[in-house]
Design an enzyme around this catalytic site. Sequence first.
Site, PDB file in Angstrom:
ATOM      1  N   SER A  82       0.845  -1.186   0.000  1.00 33.85           N
ATOM      2  CA  SER A  82       0.000   0.000   0.000  1.00 33.85           C
ATOM      3  C   SER A  82       0.882   1.239   0.000  1.00 33.85           C
ATOM      4  O   SER A  82       2.050   1.189   0.373  1.00 33.85           O
ATOM      5  CB  SER A  82      -0.912  -0.012   1.224  1.00 33.85           C
ATOM      6  OG  SER A  82      -0.131  -0.064   2.406  1.00 33.85           O
ATOM      7  N   ALA A  83       0.327   2.351  -0.410  1.00 32.65           N
ATOM      8  CA  ALA A  83       1.109   3.593  -0.518  1.00 32.65           C
ATOM      9  C   ALA A  83       1.675   4.016   0.831  1.00 32.65           C
ATOM     10  O   ALA A  83       2.791   4.518   0.909  1.00 32.65           O
ATOM     11  CB  ALA A  83       0.240   4.701  -1.108  1.00 32.65           C
ATOM     12  N   CYS A  84       0.930   3.792   1.890  1.00 30.94           N
ATOM     13  CA  CYS A  84       1.396   4.244   3.199  1.00 30.94           C
ATOM     14  C   CYS A  84       2.487   3.337   3.764  1.00 30.94           C
ATOM     15  O   CYS A  84       3.091   3.657   4.783  1.00 30.94           O
ATOM     16  CB  CYS A  84       0.234   4.347   4.175  1.00 30.94           C
ATOM     17  SG  CYS A  84      -0.722   2.834   4.362  1.00 30.94           S
ATOM     18  N   ALA A  85       2.752   2.217   3.119  1.00 32.93           N
ATOM     19  CA  ALA A  85       3.785   1.303   3.605  1.00 32.93           C
ATOM     20  C   ALA A  85       4.726   0.885   2.485  1.00 32.93           C
ATOM     21  O   ALA A  85       5.357  -0.162   2.564  1.00 32.93           O
ATOM     22  CB  ALA A  85       3.129   0.065   4.222  1.00 32.93           C
TER      23      ALA A  85
END
Length: 153
Positions: A82-85
């Site tokens: 995911s973008a946040c990780a």
Amino acid sequence: VPLIVGFARALELCLEERESEARRLGGLRDRLLERLEKEIDGLTLSGPRRARLPGNLHVCIDGVDADQVLVALPDVALSTGSACASARGEPSHVLRALGVPEAALRSGLRMGLGRGTREAELDHVAERLVEVVRRVRAASPRRGAAAKLLPPP
């Protein structure tokens, strides 16, 4: 003060162009998805076809380890997480929480589209992604042909 003024103007532009840019990005995303679905068997869209972020496309490709695709396309902005990780290099924790099977998690690719994304670039990425998926599938681990997956020099 100049930075504050510049930031305020950038915010104004974002608000002025938000709806038209969302339509444009959604159209590009859908164009990319249609092409990939047409040319890659076993491709599954993650999430609903409607009511999704316009600049985000996540797909799982049956029989393909997404990490191999990343290695073969180092100049294309793709991610397995995911973008946040994205810095962790792990499969999407969101999909994992939704109960997506591990094999599908390992075959998942996230593609982000943004303000600078153009049709010609997406067509080029689609072409290269299709080519790499075919090579990855042809070079099964049983044949020990992982070296074939690296991009040509």
